[in-house]
Motif scaffolding. Structure first.
Motif: not given
Length: 448
Positions: A395-412
């Protein structure tokens, strides 16, 4: 009267539960300290999104090792020695992190801290469940979650005031972890050993002494009889016993709930609050203030969960949490995507925290501590908590990567889907456990 009715020494029970639950404070400290330290660590170590995720998640990798170590220590030497070792490891690693002179050294020390946290995260709820009468077991195990949230709140407050110390503020943030770990170490020395472990180790006389401090003679006799019956054949069990047909349903439920508690996404709000609010336009000072708000709401709703877990029950709280989070995350994702005012984003972050703190956060630990049969509890708890920490790392490893790729909103959006799937799992697979003895739960499992 005591010969025909079970009565309990509630002051003693709550006392030993709180001391054991101080391990939860260390858990909360590490959750919160990274949120306050990240703005400084990004500059100190020039972190990329991948390294930021790995640095945050390195604690979880240590926790996995700690859980595996705790399982062996708890089964061979007892719950108390495991808690002592956890406190000592955390104290040493806190000093080590504060003195770090490079990223690699920091990661090693953070990993070591994870070993201590991982041991405590498994042994504290297990110990409390094993010394608590059935009627108050849910409340007492939830004390561990209370100390977790107190650790988060106090650490957020301390981080806020330390932030003005300059670029090295993060060293003080981590170094102060030595204080609660030493308090925990001193407190654990006073704890009795778990009576269930003592019976399993053939030390029935010592178990009876401990149980006499907890409750009336009838409680002692009934508990000893139930423990001995449930442990019949326990010496023949191997680590593969958790896959036996009779206990497999409980193990699958426990592991799935542990993974779900992390993949639901709520801990992103604790670990990356500064990242989320920075994307919404908040200053560093405002970001740290938001973490304090998160800690305060977390505390209030954890107290509410402790009040209700033995009244409403485990299952209703889990259902409320899973569905509530799914809805909250959809709205939060939309607000972040639309660049809504910070006050609106903050409102739904706090709403999600309140739902999580009232349900999945404490109740998952309660269920993990009570649904496994006595003779495989140590091994099964290890498997569940290792799975939890593995999911936390992802969870915590992927969040900053996902946030950078698709925006902070995307993972939610993703977390909202996972929460709805979790709601369906709890609805169809999780049975109520409130008010039943650990041995009674085991009997029901075998019959069904």
């Amino acid at each position: 009267m005591n010969d025909t009715k079970e009565t309990f020494n509630n002051t003693y029970i709550i006392g030993i539960s709180f001391i054991s639950a101080l391990g939860g404070y260390l858990f909360g400290f590490d959750f919160a300290v990274i949120a306050g330290a990240l703005p400084f660590l990004r500059t100190e170590f020039a972190l990329t999104s991948v390294m930021e995720g790995f640095l945050t998640g390195s604690l979880a990798l240590g926790c996995i090792v700690g859980c595996l170590l705790a399982g062996g220590v708890a089964e061979k030497y007892g719950r108390k020695p495991g808690l002592i070792l956890a406190a000592a490891i955390f104290a040493v690693s806190s000093v080590g992190i504060a003195l770090s002179q490079g990223l690699n050294y920091f990661l090693v020390m953070r990993f070591a801290a994870g070993i201590g946290v991982g041991m405590a995260s498994m042994l504290c709820p297990m110990y409390i469940a094993e010394v608590s009468p059935a009627a108050v077991r849910g409340r007492n195990v939830a004390i561990n979650q209370l100390t977790v949230v107190l650790g988060i709140l106090f650490t957020n407050l301390i981080n806020y005031f330390l932030a003005d110390l300059g670029p090295d503020a993060w060293r003080w943030m981590f170094g102060l972890g030595t204080v609660p770990s030493l308090v925990f170490l001193i407190g654990v020395m006073w704890l009795p050993e778990s009576p269930r472990w003592l019976v399993k180790a053939g030390k029935d006389a010592k178990a009876k002494i401990v149980l006499n401090k907890i409750g009336s003679p009838k409680f002692v006799d009934d508990t000893l009889t139930a423990i001995e019956r449930s442990l019949a054949g326990a010496n023949k069990q191997s680590i593969w016993a958790v896959f036996d047909k009779a206990v497999r349903p409980a193990v699958l439920v426990g592991v799935t709930l542990a993974v779900f508690q992390q993949f639901c996404g709520s801990n992103v709000l604790f670990n990356y609050a500064s990242t989320i609010f920075k994307s919404a336009g908040s200053s560093l000072n405002e970001q740290l203030l938001e973490t304090i708000s998160i800690g305060g709401v977390n505390l209030i709703f954890t107290l509410l969960a402790m009040w209700q877990v033995d009244k409403l029950g485990r299952r209703p709280l889990m259902l409320i949490g899973a569905l509530g989070l799914s809805i909250s995350f959809i709205v939060l994702a939309i607000l972040l995507q639309m660049h809504a005012p910070v006050i609106l984003i903050s409102t739904f972050v706090l709403l999600a925290i309140s739902v999580y703190s009232f349900s999945l956060a404490p109740v998952t630990w309660v269920l993990i501590s009570e649904i496994f049969p006595n003779k495989v509890r140590g091994t099964a708890s290890t498997l569940a908590v290792v799975s939890l920490w593995g999911a936390f790392f992802i969870l915590v490893f992927t969040f900053p990567i996902l946030a950078e790729k698709i925006g902070t909103y995307g993972p939610f959006y993703l977390y909202a889907v996972i929460c709805f799937l979790g709601f369906l799992f709890v609805k169809y697979k999780v049975k109520e456990t409130k008010g039943q003895t650990l041995e009674g739960l085991e009997d029901n499992l075998i019959r069904h």
